[in-house]
Design an enzyme around this catalytic site. Structure first.
Site: not given
Ligand code: FAD
Length: 556
Positions: A43, A120, A11
Protein backbone atom coordinates in the site's frame (compact mmCIF):
# COMPACT_ATOMS: atom_id res chain seq x y z
CA UNK A 1 4.08 -30.92 16.31
CA UNK A 2 1.99 -29.67 13.41
CA UNK A 3 3.49 -28.83 10.03
CA UNK A 4 2.01 -25.69 8.50
CA UNK A 5 2.74 -24.61 4.96
CA UNK A 6 1.76 -21.14 3.73
CA UNK A 7 1.66 -20.09 0.07
CA UNK A 8 2.17 -16.34 -0.27
CA UNK A 9 4.58 -14.25 1.82
CA UNK A 10 3.18 -10.73 1.85
CA UNK A 11 0.20 -9.60 3.97
CA UNK A 12 -2.21 -12.45 4.78
CA UNK A 13 0.37 -15.27 4.57
CA UNK A 14 3.03 -13.85 6.84
CA UNK A 15 0.46 -12.42 9.24
CA UNK A 16 -1.04 -15.90 9.62
CA UNK A 17 2.39 -17.45 10.11
CA UNK A 18 3.48 -14.84 12.67
CA UNK A 19 0.24 -15.05 14.65
CA UNK A 20 0.49 -18.84 14.71
CA UNK A 21 4.03 -18.63 16.01
CA UNK A 22 2.96 -16.34 18.86
CA UNK A 23 0.40 -18.94 19.95
CA UNK A 24 2.26 -22.15 19.11
CA UNK A 25 5.97 -22.27 19.81
CA UNK A 26 6.40 -25.78 18.46
CA UNK A 27 4.71 -25.67 15.02
CA UNK A 28 6.94 -26.16 11.99
CA UNK A 29 6.03 -23.20 9.78
CA UNK A 30 7.19 -22.75 6.20
CA UNK A 31 6.12 -19.93 3.90
CA UNK A 32 6.84 -19.95 0.17
CA UNK A 33 6.47 -17.17 -2.38
CA UNK A 34 7.17 -17.13 -6.09
CA UNK A 35 8.51 -13.56 -5.81
CA UNK A 36 11.79 -12.29 -4.39
CA UNK A 37 10.38 -9.56 -2.17
CA UNK A 38 8.49 -10.67 0.92
CA UNK A 39 6.48 -8.95 3.60
CA UNK A 40 6.46 -5.51 2.01
CA UNK A 41 3.97 -2.71 2.46
CA UNK A 42 2.35 -2.84 -1.00
CA UNK A 43 0.00 0.00 0.00
CA UNK A 44 3.01 2.29 0.44
CA UNK A 45 4.25 1.82 -3.13
CA UNK A 46 2.53 4.92 -4.60
CA UNK A 47 4.24 7.04 -1.92
CA UNK A 48 7.59 5.50 -2.77
CA UNK A 49 6.98 6.34 -6.45
CA UNK A 50 6.01 9.89 -5.46
CA UNK A 51 9.25 10.28 -3.50
CA UNK A 52 7.47 10.74 -0.15
CA UNK A 53 9.13 7.49 0.92
CA UNK A 54 12.72 7.86 -0.13
CA UNK A 55 14.00 4.28 -0.05
CA UNK A 56 11.97 1.23 -1.08
CA UNK A 57 13.62 -0.65 1.80
CA UNK A 58 11.41 1.32 4.19
CA UNK A 59 8.49 -0.69 2.79
CA UNK A 60 10.27 -3.89 3.75
CA UNK A 61 11.24 -2.83 7.25
CA UNK A 62 9.84 -3.04 10.75
CA UNK A 63 9.10 0.28 12.52
CA UNK A 64 12.53 -0.03 14.16
CA UNK A 65 14.22 -0.20 10.75
CA UNK A 66 15.00 -3.93 10.61
CA UNK A 67 14.53 -5.39 7.14
CA UNK A 68 12.06 -8.27 7.09
CA UNK A 69 14.19 -10.79 5.22
CA UNK A 70 13.95 -14.61 5.36
CA UNK A 71 16.86 -14.48 7.85
CA UNK A 72 14.83 -12.10 10.05
CA UNK A 73 11.83 -14.45 10.05
CA UNK A 74 14.10 -17.43 10.77
CA UNK A 75 15.96 -15.85 13.66
CA UNK A 76 13.21 -13.78 15.27
CA UNK A 77 10.14 -15.90 14.61
CA UNK A 78 11.50 -19.34 13.76
CA UNK A 79 9.53 -19.24 10.48
CA UNK A 80 11.18 -20.58 7.34
CA UNK A 81 10.46 -18.22 4.43
CA UNK A 82 11.45 -19.40 0.96
CA UNK A 83 11.22 -16.78 -1.80
CA UNK A 84 11.43 -17.83 -5.45
CA UNK A 85 9.27 -20.94 -4.97
CA UNK A 86 6.16 -21.22 -7.11
CA UNK A 87 3.40 -23.54 -5.88
CA UNK A 88 2.16 -25.37 -8.98
CA UNK A 89 -0.24 -27.92 -7.46
CA UNK A 90 -1.93 -28.93 -4.23
CA UNK A 91 -2.38 -32.64 -3.66
CA UNK A 92 -5.07 -32.82 -0.99
CA UNK A 93 -5.00 -36.61 -0.68
CA UNK A 94 -1.27 -36.68 0.02
CA UNK A 95 -1.46 -33.35 1.88
CA UNK A 96 1.37 -31.93 -0.17
CA UNK A 97 2.19 -29.01 -2.42
CA UNK A 98 4.33 -29.20 -5.54
CA UNK A 99 6.71 -26.25 -5.62
CA UNK A 100 9.01 -25.20 -8.41
CA UNK A 101 12.17 -23.22 -7.84
CA UNK A 102 11.73 -20.19 -10.10
CA UNK A 103 15.47 -19.83 -10.82
CA UNK A 104 16.51 -23.46 -11.35
CA UNK A 105 13.20 -25.03 -12.35
CA UNK A 106 13.74 -27.76 -9.76
CA UNK A 107 10.57 -29.37 -8.44
CA UNK A 108 10.02 -30.28 -4.79
CA UNK A 109 7.16 -31.80 -2.83
CA UNK A 110 6.32 -30.10 0.44
CA UNK A 111 4.10 -31.83 2.97
CA UNK A 112 1.67 -30.17 5.34
CA UNK A 113 -0.77 -30.97 8.12
CA UNK A 114 -2.43 -27.60 7.56
CA UNK A 115 -2.12 -25.42 4.47
CA UNK A 116 -2.75 -21.68 4.10
CA UNK A 117 -3.43 -20.21 0.67
CA UNK A 118 -2.58 -16.50 0.61
CA UNK A 119 -1.82 -16.07 -3.07
CA UNK A 120 -3.30 -12.58 -3.42
CA UNK A 121 -4.69 -11.17 -6.63
CA UNK A 122 -3.43 -10.41 -10.13
CA UNK A 123 -3.92 -7.10 -11.94
CA UNK A 124 -6.29 -7.35 -14.88
CA UNK A 125 -4.47 -7.01 -18.22
CA UNK A 126 -7.04 -6.40 -20.95
CA UNK A 127 -6.06 -7.63 -24.44
CA UNK A 128 -5.28 -4.16 -25.81
CA UNK A 129 -2.96 -4.30 -28.86
CA UNK A 130 0.53 -3.08 -27.90
CA UNK A 131 0.16 -3.88 -24.19
CA UNK A 132 3.47 -5.75 -24.26
CA UNK A 133 5.42 -2.60 -25.28
CA UNK A 134 8.09 -1.27 -22.93
CA UNK A 135 7.04 1.31 -20.32
CA UNK A 136 3.52 -0.10 -20.09
CA UNK A 137 3.28 -1.09 -16.43
CA UNK A 138 0.82 -2.69 -14.09
CA UNK A 139 1.24 -1.13 -10.69
CA UNK A 140 1.20 -4.22 -8.51
CA UNK A 141 4.62 -5.47 -7.43
CA UNK A 142 7.55 -3.71 -5.83
CA UNK A 143 9.50 -4.18 -9.07
CA UNK A 144 6.84 -2.10 -10.91
CA UNK A 145 7.14 0.67 -8.32
CA UNK A 146 10.94 0.69 -8.54
CA UNK A 147 10.95 0.81 -12.34
CA UNK A 148 8.38 3.66 -12.48
CA UNK A 149 10.18 5.68 -9.80
CA UNK A 150 13.50 5.26 -11.63
CA UNK A 151 12.04 6.61 -14.89
CA UNK A 152 10.31 9.53 -13.16
CA UNK A 153 13.33 10.40 -11.04
CA UNK A 154 15.66 10.47 -14.03
CA UNK A 155 13.35 12.86 -15.88
CA UNK A 156 12.46 10.23 -18.49
CA UNK A 157 8.73 10.81 -18.14
CA UNK A 158 7.15 14.00 -19.40
CA UNK A 159 3.75 12.59 -20.24
CA UNK A 160 1.99 9.64 -18.69
CA UNK A 161 -1.38 8.00 -19.21
CA UNK A 162 -2.99 6.08 -16.39
CA UNK A 163 -5.69 3.69 -17.43
CA UNK A 164 -8.33 3.32 -14.75
CA UNK A 165 -9.64 5.92 -12.33
CA UNK A 166 -9.84 3.65 -9.31
CA UNK A 167 -7.79 3.66 -6.11
CA UNK A 168 -4.46 2.59 -7.59
CA UNK A 169 -4.93 4.73 -10.72
CA UNK A 170 -5.63 7.93 -8.81
CA UNK A 171 -2.83 7.28 -6.29
CA UNK A 172 -0.44 6.84 -9.19
CA UNK A 173 -1.73 10.00 -10.90
CA UNK A 174 -0.81 11.92 -7.78
CA UNK A 175 2.56 10.15 -7.47
CA UNK A 176 3.58 11.11 -11.02
CA UNK A 177 2.28 14.65 -10.61
CA UNK A 178 4.86 15.00 -7.81
CA UNK A 179 7.54 14.61 -10.51
CA UNK A 180 5.86 17.31 -12.65
CA UNK A 181 4.66 14.73 -15.12
CA UNK A 182 1.79 15.74 -17.39
CA UNK A 183 -0.75 13.12 -16.28
CA UNK A 184 -3.88 11.97 -18.10
CA UNK A 185 -6.25 9.44 -16.54
CA UNK A 186 -8.45 7.55 -18.99
CA UNK A 187 -11.50 5.92 -17.40
CA UNK A 188 -13.96 3.80 -19.38
CA UNK A 189 -16.84 4.43 -16.95
CA UNK A 190 -18.56 7.80 -16.82
CA UNK A 191 -16.83 8.61 -13.50
CA UNK A 192 -13.68 7.88 -11.54
CA UNK A 193 -14.10 5.82 -8.35
CA UNK A 194 -17.28 4.51 -9.88
CA UNK A 195 -17.12 1.33 -7.78
CA UNK A 196 -17.49 3.19 -4.50
CA UNK A 197 -18.87 6.70 -5.01
CA UNK A 198 -22.23 8.00 -6.13
CA UNK A 199 -22.19 10.08 -9.27
CA UNK A 200 -22.49 13.52 -7.69
CA UNK A 201 -19.77 12.67 -5.16
CA UNK A 202 -17.44 11.37 -7.87
CA UNK A 203 -18.20 14.47 -9.97
CA UNK A 204 -17.16 16.77 -7.12
CA UNK A 205 -13.86 14.88 -6.75
CA UNK A 206 -13.35 15.01 -10.52
CA UNK A 207 -13.85 18.77 -10.51
CA UNK A 208 -11.16 19.12 -7.85
CA UNK A 209 -8.74 16.78 -9.67
CA UNK A 210 -9.15 18.66 -12.96
CA UNK A 211 -8.64 22.02 -11.26
CA UNK A 212 -5.44 20.59 -9.74
CA UNK A 213 -4.06 20.01 -13.24
CA UNK A 214 -4.68 16.31 -13.93
CA UNK A 215 -6.47 15.59 -17.20
CA UNK A 216 -9.40 13.23 -16.66
CA UNK A 217 -10.98 11.57 -19.67
CA UNK A 218 -14.08 9.72 -18.51
CA UNK A 219 -16.39 7.55 -20.65
CA UNK A 220 -13.39 6.96 -22.89
CA UNK A 221 -11.79 3.65 -23.79
CA UNK A 222 -8.18 2.87 -24.64
CA UNK A 223 -8.06 0.80 -27.82
CA UNK A 224 -4.36 0.58 -28.70
CA UNK A 225 -0.81 1.29 -27.56
CA UNK A 226 1.62 2.32 -30.27
CA UNK A 227 5.40 2.62 -30.33
CA UNK A 228 8.57 0.91 -31.49
CA UNK A 229 10.07 -0.73 -28.41
CA UNK A 230 8.55 1.48 -25.78
CA UNK A 231 5.11 3.01 -25.86
CA UNK A 232 4.90 6.45 -27.50
CA UNK A 233 1.17 6.86 -28.13
CA UNK A 234 -2.08 5.77 -26.54
CA UNK A 235 -5.05 5.59 -28.86
CA UNK A 236 -8.50 5.89 -27.28
CA UNK A 237 -11.88 5.71 -28.99
CA UNK A 238 -11.79 9.52 -29.09
CA UNK A 239 -8.18 10.69 -29.55
CA UNK A 240 -4.47 9.85 -29.65
CA UNK A 241 -2.23 10.91 -26.73
CA UNK A 242 1.60 11.08 -26.81
CA UNK A 243 3.19 9.37 -23.82
CA UNK A 244 6.45 8.14 -22.30
CA UNK A 245 4.78 5.91 -19.73
CA UNK A 246 1.52 4.03 -19.25
CA UNK A 247 0.19 2.55 -16.03
CA UNK A 248 -2.60 0.00 -16.25
CA UNK A 249 -4.79 0.14 -13.15
CA UNK A 250 -8.02 -1.46 -14.23
CA UNK A 251 -8.64 -3.74 -11.28
CA UNK A 252 -7.56 -7.14 -10.07
CA UNK A 253 -8.84 -10.68 -9.94
CA UNK A 254 -8.26 -13.27 -7.21
CA UNK A 255 -5.41 -15.77 -7.65
CA UNK A 256 -7.65 -18.78 -7.13
CA UNK A 257 -6.53 -21.12 -9.93
CA UNK A 258 -4.30 -23.22 -7.67
CA UNK A 259 -7.21 -23.73 -5.28
CA UNK A 260 -9.61 -24.41 -8.14
CA UNK A 261 -7.30 -27.04 -9.66
CA UNK A 262 -7.18 -28.72 -6.25
CA UNK A 263 -10.98 -29.01 -6.29
CA UNK A 264 -11.63 -26.34 -3.65
CA UNK A 265 -14.88 -24.42 -3.94
CA UNK A 266 -14.67 -21.13 -5.85
CA UNK A 267 -17.41 -18.53 -5.56
CA UNK A 268 -19.29 -16.38 -8.06
CA UNK A 269 -16.85 -13.52 -7.50
CA UNK A 270 -13.94 -15.75 -8.59
CA UNK A 271 -12.54 -15.82 -5.05
CA UNK A 272 -11.97 -18.94 -2.94
CA UNK A 273 -14.99 -19.77 -0.77
CA UNK A 274 -14.20 -19.75 2.96
CA UNK A 275 -16.30 -20.06 6.10
CA UNK A 276 -16.16 -17.54 8.92
CA UNK A 277 -13.14 -19.35 10.38
CA UNK A 278 -11.51 -18.84 6.96
CA UNK A 279 -11.41 -22.56 6.18
CA UNK A 280 -11.90 -23.52 2.55
CA UNK A 281 -14.13 -26.42 1.51
CA UNK A 282 -11.25 -28.59 2.79
CA UNK A 283 -11.05 -28.05 6.58
CA UNK A 284 -7.27 -28.58 6.57
CA UNK A 285 -6.80 -25.74 4.12
CA UNK A 286 -7.29 -22.12 5.15
CA UNK A 287 -7.29 -19.17 2.77
CA UNK A 288 -7.19 -15.42 3.26
CA UNK A 289 -6.38 -12.07 1.71
CA UNK A 290 -7.07 -11.03 -1.85
CA UNK A 291 -7.57 -14.61 -3.10
CA UNK A 292 -10.82 -15.20 -1.17
CA UNK A 293 -14.29 -13.74 -1.30
CA UNK A 294 -15.84 -12.00 1.68
CA UNK A 295 -19.31 -11.57 3.10
CA UNK A 296 -20.64 -8.01 3.02
CA UNK A 297 -21.82 -7.17 6.54
CA UNK A 298 -24.79 -5.09 5.32
CA UNK A 299 -26.12 -7.13 2.40
CA UNK A 300 -24.88 -10.59 3.40
CA UNK A 301 -23.75 -11.04 -0.19
CA UNK A 302 -20.39 -12.39 -1.31
CA UNK A 303 -17.99 -9.70 -2.53
CA UNK A 304 -14.41 -9.44 -3.76
CA UNK A 305 -12.65 -6.75 -1.72
CA UNK A 306 -8.89 -6.85 -2.29
CA UNK A 307 -7.67 -4.68 0.57
CA UNK A 308 -4.60 -4.85 2.77
CA UNK A 309 -6.69 -4.05 5.85
CA UNK A 310 -8.82 -7.14 5.23
CA UNK A 311 -5.83 -9.36 4.33
CA UNK A 312 -4.11 -8.58 7.62
CA UNK A 313 -7.24 -9.31 9.64
CA UNK A 314 -7.66 -12.58 7.76
CA UNK A 315 -4.06 -13.49 8.60
CA UNK A 316 -4.68 -12.99 12.29
CA UNK A 317 -7.86 -15.09 12.29
CA UNK A 318 -6.13 -17.90 10.37
CA UNK A 319 -3.09 -17.85 12.67
CA UNK A 320 -5.30 -18.10 15.73
CA UNK A 321 -7.36 -20.95 14.31
CA UNK A 322 -4.26 -22.87 13.24
CA UNK A 323 -3.26 -22.73 16.91
CA UNK A 324 -6.54 -24.39 17.92
CA UNK A 325 -8.20 -21.06 18.53
CA UNK A 326 -11.78 -20.26 17.63
CA UNK A 327 -11.57 -16.97 15.82
CA UNK A 328 -14.06 -15.78 13.24
CA UNK A 329 -14.05 -13.10 10.57
CA UNK A 330 -17.24 -11.10 10.60
CA UNK A 331 -17.12 -9.74 7.06
CA UNK A 332 -16.40 -6.51 5.27
CA UNK A 333 -18.03 -3.13 4.75
CA UNK A 334 -15.97 -2.28 1.67
CA UNK A 335 -14.33 0.53 3.62
CA UNK A 336 -12.02 2.69 1.54
CA UNK A 337 -9.88 5.74 2.19
CA UNK A 338 -7.67 7.35 -0.42
CA UNK A 339 -5.61 10.49 -0.61
CA UNK A 340 -6.14 12.46 -3.81
CA UNK A 341 -3.65 15.34 -3.84
CA UNK A 342 -4.73 17.59 -0.94
CA UNK A 343 -8.12 15.95 -0.61
CA UNK A 344 -9.07 12.76 1.14
CA UNK A 345 -11.86 10.58 -0.17
CA UNK A 346 -13.53 7.76 1.71
CA UNK A 347 -16.45 5.40 1.64
CA UNK A 348 -17.97 2.70 3.81
CA UNK A 349 -20.89 0.34 3.25
CA UNK A 350 -23.38 0.93 0.48
CA UNK A 351 -23.53 3.83 -1.92
CA UNK A 352 -26.94 5.27 -2.70
CA UNK A 353 -27.01 3.46 -6.03
CA UNK A 354 -26.22 0.16 -4.24
CA UNK A 355 -28.88 0.81 -1.58
CA UNK A 356 -31.36 1.35 -4.42
CA UNK A 357 -30.21 -1.80 -6.25
CA UNK A 358 -30.61 -3.89 -3.09
CA UNK A 359 -34.15 -2.60 -2.62
CA UNK A 360 -33.65 -0.68 0.64
CA UNK A 361 -36.19 1.93 1.69
CA UNK A 362 -33.52 4.51 2.42
CA UNK A 363 -32.93 8.19 3.00
CA UNK A 364 -29.72 9.95 1.99
CA UNK A 365 -28.39 13.30 3.17
CA UNK A 366 -25.33 15.31 2.25
CA UNK A 367 -23.79 17.97 4.45
CA UNK A 368 -20.76 20.17 3.94
CA UNK A 369 -18.95 21.88 6.76
CA UNK A 370 -15.69 22.61 8.49
CA UNK A 371 -13.65 19.78 9.95
CA UNK A 372 -12.96 21.96 13.01
CA UNK A 373 -14.07 25.45 14.11
CA UNK A 374 -13.73 27.96 11.25
CA UNK A 375 -11.53 30.17 13.46
CA UNK A 376 -8.93 27.45 14.01
CA UNK A 377 -5.85 28.01 11.78
CA UNK A 378 -5.94 24.98 9.49
CA UNK A 379 -9.68 24.35 9.44
CA UNK A 380 -10.94 23.19 6.08
CA UNK A 381 -14.14 22.09 4.38
CA UNK A 382 -15.34 18.59 3.74
CA UNK A 383 -18.55 16.97 2.58
CA UNK A 384 -20.25 13.89 4.01
CA UNK A 385 -23.05 11.84 2.46
CA UNK A 386 -24.90 9.42 4.71
CA UNK A 387 -27.39 6.72 3.74
CA UNK A 388 -29.78 5.25 6.31
CA UNK A 389 -32.42 2.52 6.18
CA UNK A 390 -35.78 4.20 6.90
CA UNK A 391 -37.39 1.00 8.20
CA UNK A 392 -34.72 0.13 10.80
CA UNK A 393 -32.79 3.38 11.21
CA UNK A 394 -29.57 1.44 10.53
CA UNK A 395 -26.67 3.17 8.85
CA UNK A 396 -26.22 1.62 5.39
CA UNK A 397 -23.27 3.59 4.08
CA UNK A 398 -21.41 6.86 3.84
CA UNK A 399 -19.07 8.74 1.55
CA UNK A 400 -16.92 11.75 2.36
CA UNK A 401 -14.38 13.97 0.66
CA UNK A 402 -12.43 17.16 1.13
CA UNK A 403 -9.59 18.42 3.27
CA UNK A 404 -9.05 17.37 6.86
CA UNK A 405 -9.47 14.02 8.49
CA UNK A 406 -12.03 12.29 6.30
CA UNK A 407 -10.89 8.89 7.58
CA UNK A 408 -12.05 9.72 11.12
CA UNK A 409 -15.58 10.35 9.85
CA UNK A 410 -15.59 7.21 7.72
CA UNK A 411 -14.40 5.23 10.74
CA UNK A 412 -17.20 6.65 12.93
CA UNK A 413 -19.68 5.27 10.40
CA UNK A 414 -17.77 1.99 10.01
CA UNK A 415 -17.80 1.46 13.77
CA UNK A 416 -21.52 2.20 13.99
CA UNK A 417 -22.24 -0.17 11.12
CA UNK A 418 -20.10 -3.00 12.49
CA UNK A 419 -22.10 -2.80 15.73
CA UNK A 420 -25.33 -2.84 13.70
CA UNK A 421 -26.00 0.67 14.97
CA UNK A 422 -28.70 3.09 13.93
CA UNK A 423 -28.43 6.76 13.05
CA UNK A 424 -29.72 7.48 16.58
CA UNK A 425 -26.83 5.48 18.06
CA UNK A 426 -24.39 7.30 15.82
CA UNK A 427 -25.47 10.82 16.79
CA UNK A 428 -25.32 9.81 20.49
CA UNK A 429 -21.69 8.67 20.46
CA UNK A 430 -19.73 10.72 23.00
CA UNK A 431 -17.09 11.92 20.54
CA UNK A 432 -14.05 13.85 21.70
CA UNK A 433 -13.93 17.60 21.11
CA UNK A 434 -11.36 20.37 21.23
CA UNK A 435 -10.85 23.01 18.48
CA UNK A 436 -7.63 21.52 17.05
CA UNK A 437 -9.53 18.29 16.29
CA UNK A 438 -13.16 18.96 15.38
CA UNK A 439 -16.32 20.91 16.11
CA UNK A 440 -18.53 20.42 19.19
CA UNK A 441 -20.83 18.61 16.79
CA UNK A 442 -18.72 16.59 14.41
CA UNK A 443 -19.62 16.70 10.73
CA UNK A 444 -20.41 12.95 10.82
CA UNK A 445 -23.01 13.69 13.49
CA UNK A 446 -24.27 16.68 11.49
CA UNK A 447 -24.95 14.26 8.63
CA UNK A 448 -26.93 12.11 11.09
CA UNK A 449 -28.90 15.16 12.25
CA UNK A 450 -29.63 16.00 8.65
CA UNK A 451 -31.06 12.50 8.16
CA UNK A 452 -33.21 12.90 11.28
CA UNK A 453 -34.42 16.31 10.04
CA UNK A 454 -35.36 14.72 6.75
CA UNK A 455 -37.19 11.86 8.45
CA UNK A 456 -39.22 14.34 10.48
CA UNK A 457 -39.93 16.49 7.38
CA UNK A 458 -38.06 19.47 8.82
CA UNK A 459 -35.66 19.35 5.91
CA UNK A 460 -36.35 18.63 2.28
CA UNK A 461 -33.10 18.37 0.42
CA UNK A 462 -32.22 18.20 -3.23
CA UNK A 463 -28.96 16.76 -4.49
CA UNK A 464 -26.89 18.61 -7.10
CA UNK A 465 -27.77 16.23 -9.94
CA UNK A 466 -31.51 16.81 -9.46
CA UNK A 467 -30.98 20.53 -8.90
CA UNK A 468 -28.92 20.85 -12.07
CA UNK A 469 -31.92 19.65 -14.10
CA UNK A 470 -33.92 22.62 -12.73
CA UNK A 471 -31.54 25.36 -13.83
CA UNK A 472 -33.46 27.84 -16.03
CA UNK A 473 -36.81 26.18 -15.14
CA UNK A 474 -39.19 29.13 -14.74
CA UNK A 475 -41.24 27.29 -12.10
CA UNK A 476 -38.17 27.08 -9.87
CA UNK A 477 -36.13 29.74 -8.06
CA UNK A 478 -32.53 29.16 -6.96
CA UNK A 479 -32.27 31.29 -3.82
CA UNK A 480 -28.71 32.26 -2.91
CA UNK A 481 -28.78 33.64 0.66
CA UNK A 482 -25.09 34.54 0.96
CA UNK A 483 -23.83 38.08 1.44
CA UNK A 484 -23.42 40.27 -1.69
CA UNK A 485 -19.62 40.12 -1.26
CA UNK A 486 -19.59 36.32 -1.27
CA UNK A 487 -21.87 36.25 -4.31
CA UNK A 488 -19.51 38.56 -6.18
CA UNK A 489 -16.56 36.27 -5.47
CA UNK A 490 -18.07 32.89 -6.39
CA UNK A 491 -21.30 32.03 -8.16
CA UNK A 492 -23.09 28.69 -8.13
CA UNK A 493 -23.67 29.02 -11.86
CA UNK A 494 -25.17 31.38 -14.43
CA UNK A 495 -28.88 30.78 -14.98
CA UNK A 496 -31.98 32.89 -15.43
CA UNK A 497 -33.82 31.57 -12.36
CA UNK A 498 -31.26 32.71 -9.77
CA UNK A 499 -32.30 35.06 -6.97
CA UNK A 500 -29.79 36.74 -4.62
CA UNK A 501 -31.32 37.62 -1.25
CA UNK A 502 -29.01 37.65 1.80
CA UNK A 503 -30.30 35.71 4.80
CA UNK A 504 -30.47 38.82 7.00
CA UNK A 505 -32.87 40.47 4.51
CA UNK A 506 -35.00 37.41 3.79
CA UNK A 507 -37.68 38.06 6.42
CA UNK A 508 -38.17 41.69 5.36
CA UNK A 509 -38.14 40.96 1.61
CA UNK A 510 -39.98 37.65 1.60
CA UNK A 511 -42.84 39.27 -0.35
CA UNK A 512 -40.56 39.46 -3.39
CA UNK A 513 -40.63 35.67 -3.69
CA UNK A 514 -43.42 33.78 -5.44
CA UNK A 515 -45.10 31.18 -3.17
CA UNK A 516 -46.26 29.19 -6.19
CA UNK A 517 -42.72 28.42 -7.29
CA UNK A 518 -40.39 25.73 -6.04
CA UNK A 519 -37.56 27.37 -4.10
CA UNK A 520 -34.10 25.83 -3.82
CA UNK A 521 -32.22 27.64 -1.05
CA UNK A 522 -28.47 27.46 -0.65
CA UNK A 523 -25.27 29.16 0.49
CA UNK A 524 -21.62 28.12 0.63
CA UNK A 525 -22.38 24.92 2.58
CA UNK A 526 -26.19 25.26 2.80
CA UNK A 527 -26.31 25.87 6.53
CA UNK A 528 -27.78 29.33 5.86
CA UNK A 529 -29.78 27.64 3.08
CA UNK A 530 -31.39 25.45 5.74
CA UNK A 531 -32.09 28.54 7.92
CA UNK A 532 -33.70 30.18 4.90
CA UNK A 533 -35.93 27.18 4.26
CA UNK A 534 -37.17 27.42 7.86
CA UNK A 535 -37.94 31.13 7.46
CA UNK A 536 -39.79 30.53 4.19
CA UNK A 537 -41.82 27.64 5.60
CA UNK A 538 -42.75 29.85 8.54
CA UNK A 539 -43.99 32.42 6.01
CA UNK A 540 -46.25 29.91 4.33
CA UNK A 541 -44.03 28.69 1.47
CA UNK A 542 -44.82 25.03 0.88
CA UNK A 543 -42.35 24.00 -1.79
CA UNK A 544 -38.91 24.80 -0.36
CA UNK A 545 -35.84 22.63 -0.76
CA UNK A 546 -32.25 22.95 0.39
CA UNK A 547 -29.41 22.35 -2.06
CA UNK A 548 -27.45 19.66 -0.22
CA UNK A 549 -23.81 20.50 0.42
CA UNK A 550 -24.28 23.99 -1.08
CA UNK A 551 -21.71 25.50 -3.42
CA UNK A 552 -18.94 23.36 -1.91
CA UNK A 553 -20.53 20.12 -3.10
CA UNK A 554 -21.75 21.54 -6.44
CA UNK A 555 -19.83 19.50 -8.98
CA UNK A 556 -20.52 21.53 -12.12
C1 FAD B 1 -0.46 0.15 -5.48
C2 FAD B 1 -1.31 -0.48 -4.45
C3 FAD B 1 -1.79 0.29 -3.40
C4 FAD B 1 -2.60 -0.30 -2.44
N1 FAD B 1 -3.07 0.49 -1.42
C5 FAD B 1 -3.87 -0.06 -0.47
C6 FAD B 1 -4.35 0.73 0.60
O1 FAD B 1 -4.05 1.92 0.71
N2 FAD B 1 -5.15 0.13 1.53
C7 FAD B 1 -5.47 -1.19 1.46
O2 FAD B 1 -6.19 -1.68 2.35
N3 FAD B 1 -5.03 -1.97 0.45
C8 FAD B 1 -4.23 -1.44 -0.51
N4 FAD B 1 -3.75 -2.22 -1.52
C9 FAD B 1 -4.12 -3.65 -1.57
C10 FAD B 1 -3.20 -4.50 -0.71
O3 FAD B 1 -1.88 -4.28 -1.05
C11 FAD B 1 -3.57 -5.96 -0.90
O4 FAD B 1 -4.92 -6.12 -0.58
C12 FAD B 1 -2.75 -6.88 -0.02
O5 FAD B 1 -1.40 -6.82 -0.36
C13 FAD B 1 -3.23 -8.32 -0.18
O6 FAD B 1 -2.45 -9.15 0.58
P1 FAD B 1 -2.37 -10.69 0.24
O7 FAD B 1 -1.44 -11.28 1.22
O8 FAD B 1 -3.71 -11.28 0.12
O9 FAD B 1 -1.78 -10.77 -1.24
P2 FAD B 1 -0.44 -10.19 -1.84
O10 FAD B 1 0.06 -9.06 -1.08
O11 FAD B 1 -0.72 -9.99 -3.29
O12 FAD B 1 0.57 -11.41 -1.68
C14 FAD B 1 0.35 -12.62 -2.34
C15 FAD B 1 1.70 -13.27 -2.58
O13 FAD B 1 1.45 -14.58 -3.05
C16 FAD B 1 2.44 -14.92 -3.99
N5 FAD B 1 1.92 -15.99 -4.83
C17 FAD B 1 0.82 -15.96 -5.63
N6 FAD B 1 0.66 -17.16 -6.23
C18 FAD B 1 1.67 -17.96 -5.80
C19 FAD B 1 2.05 -19.30 -6.05
N7 FAD B 1 1.33 -20.07 -6.87
N8 FAD B 1 3.15 -19.77 -5.46
C20 FAD B 1 3.88 -19.00 -4.61
N9 FAD B 1 3.58 -17.73 -4.33
C21 FAD B 1 2.48 -17.22 -4.90
C22 FAD B 1 2.64 -13.62 -4.76
O14 FAD B 1 3.91 -13.60 -5.36
C23 FAD B 1 2.52 -12.58 -3.66
O15 FAD B 1 3.78 -12.22 -3.17
C24 FAD B 1 -2.93 -1.67 -2.51
C25 FAD B 1 -2.43 -2.44 -3.55
C26 FAD B 1 -1.62 -1.87 -4.52
C27 FAD B 1 -1.10 -2.71 -5.63
Amino acid sequence: MQKVLVIGAVAAGLKAASKLRRSDAAAEITVIDKGQYISYGACGMPYFVAGDVDDYKALLSTPTGVERTPAYFESVKNIKVLPGKLATAINRKEKSVTAQDVASGDIATMNYDKLVIATGATPVKPPIPGIELGNVFSMWHLEDAMAIRKLAERGKVEKAVIIGGGLVGMEMAEALKMWDVDVTVVEMQSHIFTAFLDDEVASAVEKYVREAGITLLTAEKVVEFQGMETVSQVRTDKRTISVDLVIMAVGAKPNAQLAKDAGLEIGQTGGIVVNDRLQTSDPDIYAGGDCVENVHIITGQKVFTPMGSVANKHGRVIGENLADGCSTFRGVLGTVIVKVLDWNVGKVGLTEKEAKKHGYNYVAATVAGYDKPHYYPDSTLMSVKLIVDIDTGKVLGAQAYGGGDVSKRIDIFATTMTMGGTVHDMVDIDLSYAPPFNNPIDIAVMAGHSILNKLSDRLIGINPIEAFKKLNDQNVVFLDVRSPKECEQVKLTECNNMCYLPLDQLRSKVGELNKNKEIIAFCKISLRGYEASGILKGCGFENVKVLEGGIYAWPY
